[in-house]
Design a protein around this motif. Structure first.
Motif, PDB file in Angstrom:
ATOM      1  N   VAL A 125      16.005  36.851  -2.360  1.00 14.65           N
ATOM      2  CA  VAL A 125      15.126  35.681  -2.455  1.00 14.65           C
ATOM      3  C   VAL A 125      13.825  36.113  -3.135  1.00 14.65           C
ATOM      4  O   VAL A 125      13.008  36.797  -2.527  1.00 14.65           O
ATOM      5  CB  VAL A 125      14.802  35.086  -1.066  1.00 14.65           C
ATOM      6  CG1 VAL A 125      13.981  33.796  -1.214  1.00 14.65           C
ATOM      7  CG2 VAL A 125      16.061  34.829  -0.262  1.00 14.65           C
ATOM      8  N   PRO A 126      13.634  35.725  -4.399  1.00 12.10           N
ATOM      9  CA  PRO A 126      12.365  36.064  -5.045  1.00 12.10           C
ATOM     10  C   PRO A 126      11.288  35.078  -4.593  1.00 12.10           C
ATOM     11  O   PRO A 126      11.482  33.874  -4.685  1.00 12.10           O
ATOM     12  CB  PRO A 126      12.678  35.878  -6.540  1.00 12.10           C
ATOM     13  CG  PRO A 126      13.878  35.005  -6.604  1.00 12.10           C
ATOM     14  CD  PRO A 126      14.546  34.961  -5.268  1.00 12.10           C
ATOM     15  N   VAL A 127      10.198  35.605  -4.058  1.00 17.82           N
ATOM     16  CA  VAL A 127       9.107  34.719  -3.620  1.00 17.82           C
ATOM     17  C   VAL A 127       7.825  35.081  -4.367  1.00 17.82           C
ATOM     18  O   VAL A 127       7.537  36.262  -4.578  1.00 17.82           O
ATOM     19  CB  VAL A 127       8.887  34.762  -2.083  1.00 17.82           C
ATOM     20  CG1 VAL A 127       9.951  33.981  -1.346  1.00 17.82           C
ATOM     21  CG2 VAL A 127       8.807  36.177  -1.556  1.00 17.82           C
ATOM     22  N   PRO A 128       7.067  34.051  -4.771  1.00  9.81           N
ATOM     23  CA  PRO A 128       5.895  34.301  -5.621  1.00  9.81           C
ATOM     24  C   PRO A 128       4.671  34.782  -4.832  1.00  9.81           C
ATOM     25  O   PRO A 128       3.735  34.026  -4.600  1.00  9.81           O
ATOM     26  CB  PRO A 128       5.636  32.919  -6.248  1.00  9.81           C
ATOM     27  CG  PRO A 128       6.164  31.936  -5.246  1.00  9.81           C
ATOM     28  CD  PRO A 128       7.289  32.610  -4.524  1.00  9.81           C
ATOM     29  N   VAL A 129       4.701  36.040  -4.396  1.00 10.11           N
ATOM     30  CA  VAL A 129       3.558  36.605  -3.668  1.00 10.11           C
ATOM     31  C   VAL A 129       2.518  37.052  -4.690  1.00 10.11           C
ATOM     32  O   VAL A 129       2.808  37.890  -5.540  1.00 10.11           O
ATOM     33  CB  VAL A 129       3.995  37.823  -2.811  1.00 10.11           C
ATOM     34  CG1 VAL A 129       2.795  38.460  -2.128  1.00 10.11           C
ATOM     35  CG2 VAL A 129       5.027  37.403  -1.781  1.00 10.11           C
ATOM     36  N   SER A 130       1.324  36.468  -4.610  1.00  8.86           N
ATOM     37  CA  SER A 130       0.268  36.972  -5.491  1.00  8.86           C
ATOM     38  C   SER A 130      -0.799  37.523  -4.569  1.00  8.86           C
ATOM     39  O   SER A 130      -1.268  36.834  -3.674  1.00  8.86           O
ATOM     40  CB  SER A 130      -0.299  35.849  -6.358  1.00  8.86           C
ATOM     41  OG  SER A 130      -0.784  34.827  -5.535  1.00  8.86           O
ATOM     42  N   GLY A 131      -1.144  38.779  -4.739  1.00 12.41           N
ATOM     43  CA  GLY A 131      -2.125  39.386  -3.839  1.00 12.41           C
ATOM     44  C   GLY A 131      -1.443  40.053  -2.660  1.00 12.41           C
ATOM     45  O   GLY A 131      -0.287  40.464  -2.724  1.00 12.41           O
ATOM     46  N   GLN A 132      -2.176  40.093  -1.551  1.00  7.43           N
ATOM     47  CA  GLN A 132      -1.733  40.859  -0.386  1.00  7.43           C
ATOM     48  C   GLN A 132      -0.593  40.156   0.362  1.00  7.43           C
ATOM     49  O   GLN A 132      -0.656  38.945   0.596  1.00  7.43           O
ATOM     50  CB  GLN A 132      -2.916  41.019   0.571  1.00  7.43           C
ATOM     51  CG  GLN A 132      -4.092  41.765  -0.023  1.00  7.43           C
ATOM     52  CD  GLN A 132      -3.843  43.265  -0.069  1.00  7.43           C
ATOM     53  OE1 GLN A 132      -3.058  43.804   0.719  1.00  7.43           O
ATOM     54  NE2 GLN A 132      -4.488  43.936  -0.997  1.00  7.43           N
ATOM     55  N   SER A 133       0.384  40.944   0.795  1.00 10.24           N
ATOM     56  CA  SER A 133       1.510  40.363   1.542  1.00 10.24           C
ATOM     57  C   SER A 133       1.044  39.654   2.804  1.00 10.24           C
ATOM     58  O   SER A 133       1.633  38.645   3.212  1.00 10.24           O
ATOM     59  CB  SER A 133       2.493  41.456   1.953  1.00 10.24           C
ATOM     60  OG  SER A 133       3.025  42.065   0.826  1.00 10.24           O
ATOM     61  N   ARG A 134       0.006  40.191   3.439  1.00  8.20           N
ATOM     62  CA  ARG A 134      -0.429  39.568   4.702  1.00  8.20           C
ATOM     63  C   ARG A 134      -0.940  38.148   4.496  1.00  8.20           C
ATOM     64  O   ARG A 134      -0.996  37.367   5.440  1.00  8.20           O
ATOM     65  CB  ARG A 134      -1.486  40.431   5.404  1.00  8.20           C
ATOM     66  CG  ARG A 134      -2.790  40.602   4.646  1.00  8.20           C
ATOM     67  CD  ARG A 134      -3.733  41.520   5.418  1.00  8.20           C
ATOM     68  NE  ARG A 134      -5.029  41.662   4.784  1.00  8.20           N
ATOM     69  CZ  ARG A 134      -5.315  42.487   3.793  1.00  8.20           C
ATOM     70  NH1 ARG A 134      -4.360  43.272   3.292  1.00  8.20           N
ATOM     71  NH2 ARG A 134      -6.532  42.561   3.294  1.00  8.20           N
ATOM     72  N   ALA A 135      -1.326  37.841   3.252  1.00  3.46           N
ATOM     73  CA  ALA A 135      -1.770  36.478   2.948  1.00  3.46           C
ATOM     74  C   ALA A 135      -0.603  35.601   2.497  1.00  3.46           C
ATOM     75  O   ALA A 135      -0.812  34.472   2.058  1.00  3.46           O
ATOM     76  CB  ALA A 135      -2.854  36.519   1.870  1.00  3.46           C
ATOM     77  N   ALA A 136       0.600  36.131   2.596  1.00  4.97           N
ATOM     78  CA  ALA A 136       1.784  35.367   2.155  1.00  4.97           C
ATOM     79  C   ALA A 136       2.866  35.445   3.227  1.00  4.97           C
ATOM     80  O   ALA A 136       4.054  35.438   2.937  1.00  4.97           O
ATOM     81  CB  ALA A 136       2.302  35.940   0.840  1.00  4.97           C
ATOM     82  N   VAL A 137       2.427  35.505   4.482  1.00  5.53           N
ATOM     83  CA  VAL A 137       3.376  35.761   5.567  1.00  5.53           C
ATOM     84  C   VAL A 137       4.464  34.686   5.646  1.00  5.53           C
ATOM     85  O   VAL A 137       5.623  34.985   5.932  1.00  5.53           O
ATOM     86  CB  VAL A 137       2.635  35.936   6.923  1.00  5.53           C
ATOM     87  CG1 VAL A 137       1.921  34.667   7.356  1.00  5.53           C
ATOM     88  CG2 VAL A 137       3.580  36.392   8.010  1.00  5.53           C
ATOM     89  N   TRP A 138       4.127  33.424   5.326  1.00  3.81           N
ATOM     90  CA  TRP A 138       5.136  32.356   5.442  1.00  3.81           C
ATOM     91  C   TRP A 138       6.102  32.354   4.276  1.00  3.81           C
ATOM     92  O   TRP A 138       7.279  32.015   4.440  1.00  3.81           O
ATOM     93  CB  TRP A 138       4.454  31.001   5.662  1.00  3.81           C
ATOM     94  CG  TRP A 138       3.678  31.077   6.933  1.00  3.81           C
ATOM     95  CD1 TRP A 138       2.318  31.145   7.076  1.00  3.81           C
ATOM     96  CD2 TRP A 138       4.224  31.229   8.259  1.00  3.81           C
ATOM     97  NE1 TRP A 138       1.989  31.318   8.401  1.00  3.81           N
ATOM     98  CE2 TRP A 138       3.135  31.365   9.144  1.00  3.81           C
ATOM     99  CE3 TRP A 138       5.524  31.267   8.771  1.00  3.81           C
ATOM    100  CZ2 TRP A 138       3.316  31.534  10.527  1.00  3.81           C
ATOM    101  CZ3 TRP A 138       5.700  31.427  10.140  1.00  3.81           C
ATOM    102  CH2 TRP A 138       4.607  31.559  10.998  1.00  3.81           C
TER     103      TRP A 138
END
Ligand SMILES: O=P(O)(O)OC[C@H]1O[C@@H](O)[C@@H](O)[C@@H](O)[C@@H]1O
Length: 368
Positions: free
Chosen positions: A150-163
């Motif tokens: 599952v490619p997810v568009p995380v930009s920046g820190q992973s902790r800010a993309a937890v959902w």
């Protein structure tokens, strides 16, 4: 680094002091739930249903990615018909084999511990599910093994993309019939997150803003953070981690009932009696309890008794209640509140919530 609470209501400071955009990233939580769901559906995570139910699920991930495994396990709950374990290191346990499902989660798709575990999973013939950045080394491992990714568009820190990182795991759990979770649930979670984001928005002042109030409680204290159920404990752990990484602030995490057999003793110790922060009121220690609507009756008694015990000793306490019916909703509201509080705590100390230079330095030192 001095604590200046008036910074929390200074709109200019809240934007200039946050060059990495942690506050807007935290505010995007609801959008991340919706995108995470769409990404999982598009990647056909439902194909996992074809493998039959695995013997065990091992979620490999570090930091802001690894927490996805804890959220998944707590969302499935205590009635899980199989073990769901989060692995935060380099090696799969010896018992893991071909009938197990390994989920490798990495926002960057390039974390060495997670890549090592994903590689071992492929070698052992396990079913692999990858979640992370598109075009990353993790995607390459998954693609080579013909695994679902599952490619997810995380930009920046992973902790800010937890959902973004977590929702695909819940979709996988639903495909395996471990938990009922459909689009309607994710919409409910997103709505709860929008509501919390509105209450915690930067323009809302400290006296009505639960995120700023929690930051004010925690500032100039040593927080001891407990959860009163498995779901609340995941939020408690996340809050401790977010205080560490966003505010560069120490925090002690505990889970009832175990904390009642150990950490409660610190209420009689030096940190509960003396202050270690200059010019602050007595008692360095602060007990923060995250309570759930679904608690074992004995845990309700332990929570209430612990709070009384702390108050009897003049140890300051903060009690926060989860909201919602599904455990995922309850974790989401508590987690977002903590995400805001840790960001506001950083900003009250004039610390950049996004930077993690000590982590980068450590990574650089071990790569030499
Ligand atoms: O989440 P990935 O990209 O796998 O990285 C794993 C973790 O690495 C750490 O050093 C930090 O950067 C965390 O914020 C991050 O979550």
């Amino acid at each position: 680094m001095t604590w200046e609470p008036e910074r929390l209501d200074d709109q200019r400071h809240l934007s200039d002091g946050d060059p990495g955009g942690m506050l807007p990233a935290v505010a995007a939580a609801a959008a991340h739930v919706r995108t995470g769901y769409r990404s999982a559906v598009e990647a056909r995570v439902d194909r996992l249903a074809g493998m039959g139910r695995p013997r065990a699920v091992v979620v490999a991930g570090m930091g802001g990615s690894g927490i996805a495994g804890d959220i998944m396990a707590a969302a499935v709950g205590n009635g899980a018909p199989l073990p769901i374990i989060t692995l935060r290191s380099y090696q799969l346990p010896g018992w893991v084999g071909a009938t197990d499902l390994i989920i490798a989660v990495s926002g960057s798709g390039d974390t060495e511990e997670t890549l090592a575990v994903a590689t071992q999973a492929v070698r052992r013939g396990c079913t692999l599910l990858g979640v992370g950045a598109p075009g990353s080394p993790l995607e390459a491992i998954a693609t080579q093994a013909s695994a679902v990714y599952v490619p997810v568009p995380v930009s920046g820190q992973s902790r800010a993309a937890v959902w973004l990182l977590t929702v695909p795991l819940i979709v996988a759990a639903a495909a395996l019939r471990l938990v009922p979770a459909d689009q309607e649930l994710f919409e409910r979670v997103a709505t709860a997150l929008e509501d919390m984001a509105h209450r915690c928005r930067p323009s809302s002042e400290s006296f009505v803003n639960p995120g700023k109030s929690l930051a004010l409680d925690v500032a100039e204290s040593l927080p001891v953070i407990w959860g009163s159920s498995a779901a609340a404990s995941v939020a408690a752990y996340r809050l401790a981690c977010q205080l560490n990484t966003n505010a560069k602030y120490p925090a002690i995490y505990g889970e009832l009932p175990e904390a009642g057999h150990g950490q409660v003793a610190t209420f009689d110790g030096p940190m509960a009696e003396r202050d270690i922060f200059a010019d602050a009121p007595a008692h360095a220690l602060r007990l923060v309890v995250l309570r759930d609507v679904e608690e074992h009756p004995q845990l309700t008694r332990q929570r209430e008794a612990s709070l009384r015990l702390a108050r009897d000793r003049d140890v300051p306490v903060t009690e926060l209640a989860a909201e919602g019916t599904h455990p995922l909703e309850r974790m989401a509201s508590l987690i977002l509140l903590g995400d805001y509080a840790s960001t506001y705590l950083a900003l009250g100390y004039a610390i950049d919530p996004s930077s993690v230079s000590a982590i980068s330095e450590l990574k650089a030192r071990i790569s030499q």
